[in-house]
Design a protein around this motif. Structure first.
Motif: not given
Length: 362
Positions: A178-180, A184-185, A188-190, A335-339
């Motif tokens: 899950i953490n891995r 993933l960051d 453009r395609n995370k 992806t840093t907002r709203h879970e």
């Protein structure tokens, strides 16, 4: 203190000045082209300001600024508004971010316009009394203004309320897994990378629910199948890379994930998506319980990149819906907002993955 705003906010003032200068607004077709034979003469624009309400009445070649009771406050030639509109358009195109335009603010103050956005608690940006030459009637209409002078306009904003929750089934993921995956960051395609990582482990995303009960109820009121349809649109966007609603609707029409009876080739998916887009454009907000009534009952005014303003009148509903359908696309939010786009381990041990529903107009 000087008025400051972004391109979209200044576009509202541009619309006010341009329409008063021209005295009419042309209808647009589904491809943002002017329909030369169809235009609406403007009788009056009504504006609410903090210090009162003002009416901008077109009279001969003048704009007469009045109180709601009809008291004349100022009379200016309509051609002056066109000159100011052109100056404002130039300034909007020359600036970025949030900016002031002092020379325009001077004229705004003269015409009793002291804010960039008229007072409104709904989706109405401007109220206009238009003359319909086909019915020979004058009607007061509320319009939402969408400007192409800045970035693409938002039709339905991303928020925690627009999260669609999917269960991860067919695989057991460890905490390290899950953490891995959540780390993933790629820029453009995370989101796609994370979904593919789940699939590579043997997992699949199965639609569970719309997280926010208010948005869920709004969608169900429109059509009970809309939550599932949107979920399929979100998954198809990740699988194919297609983002326009028209193309996505074409794909799921062929795959028919809800199993509609297609013997008569009824446009089930396109019809329901158009209904959603129209409702989101004119009244429905995800986190607010909706009564089914349209706030912007007139439709849309679109400010094109060249400054031309086109009217998508709700009276011409088919043209309005086709415009939305052909120009709307899904945008992946941050992806840093709203879970958004992270694997979450629930209290019952199940794994959830959230995709966010955000729609823009190109």
């Amino acid at each position: 203190m000087a008025l400051t705003g972004n391109k979209g906010e200044w576009s509202e003032i541009y619309t006010l000045l341009k329409l008063l200068g021209e005295g009419k607004v042309y209808a647009g077709d589904q491809n943002l082209n002017k329909i030369q034979s169809l235009f609406y003469p403007i009788i009056m624009i009504l504006r609410q300001e903090k210090d009162g309400n003002f009416n901008y009445k077109l009279q001969d070649k003048d704009v007469v600024i009045q109180t709601p009771e009809g008291e004349e406050l100022l009379r200016i030639q309509a051609s002056v508004f066109l000159v100011e509109a052109e100056d404002l358009l130039k300034a909007i195109n020359e600036n970025d971010g949030s900016f002031a335009i002092p020379q325009i603010e001077i004229f705004m103050s003269r015409i009793h316009c002291h804010s960039l956005k008229a007072k409104s608690a709904d989706k109405t940006d401007i109220r206009i009394i238009l003359h319909d030459r086909r019915t020979n009637m004058n009607s007061e209409m509320g319009f939402s203004i969408k400007s192409q002078l800045g970035g693409d306009s938002t039709l339905l904003n991303a928020s925690k309320a627009t999260n669609f929750n999917f269960k991860i089934e067919g695989v057991s993921l460890s905490t390290d897994d899950i953490n891995r995956i959540n780390s993933l960051d790629s820029k453009r395609n995370k989101v796609i990378d994370r979904v593919n990582a789940i699939k590579n482990k043997g997992g699949r995303l199965v639609f569970d629910k719309v997280d926010n009960f208010t948005f869920r109820n709004n969608l169900i009121m429109l059509d009970g199948d809309l939550p599932a349809i949107i979920a399929h649109l979100l998954l198809e966007q990740l699988d194919s890379g297609v983002s326009t609603l028209k193309e996505l609707a074409d794909v799921i029409t062929k795959t028919n994930p809800l199993g509609y009876d297609t013997k008569q080739s009824s446009p089930f998916y396109a019809y329901k998506i158009k209904h959603l887009l129209t409702s989101a454009a004119l009244g429905m907000m995800p986190a607010t319980a909706w009564d089914g009534k349209f706030d912007a009952n007139g439709g849309y005014l679109v400010v094109k990149k060249d400054g031309e303003i086109l009217c998508y009148h709700f009276y011409d509903r088919n043209r309005f819906e086709d415009f939305l359908f052909l120009n709307a696309y899904l945008e992946r939010s941050s992806t840093t907002r709203h879970e958004y786009a992270s694997i979450i381990k629930e209290n019952d041990g199940t794994l959830s993955f959230k995709l966010n529903f955000q729609v823009r107009l190109r």
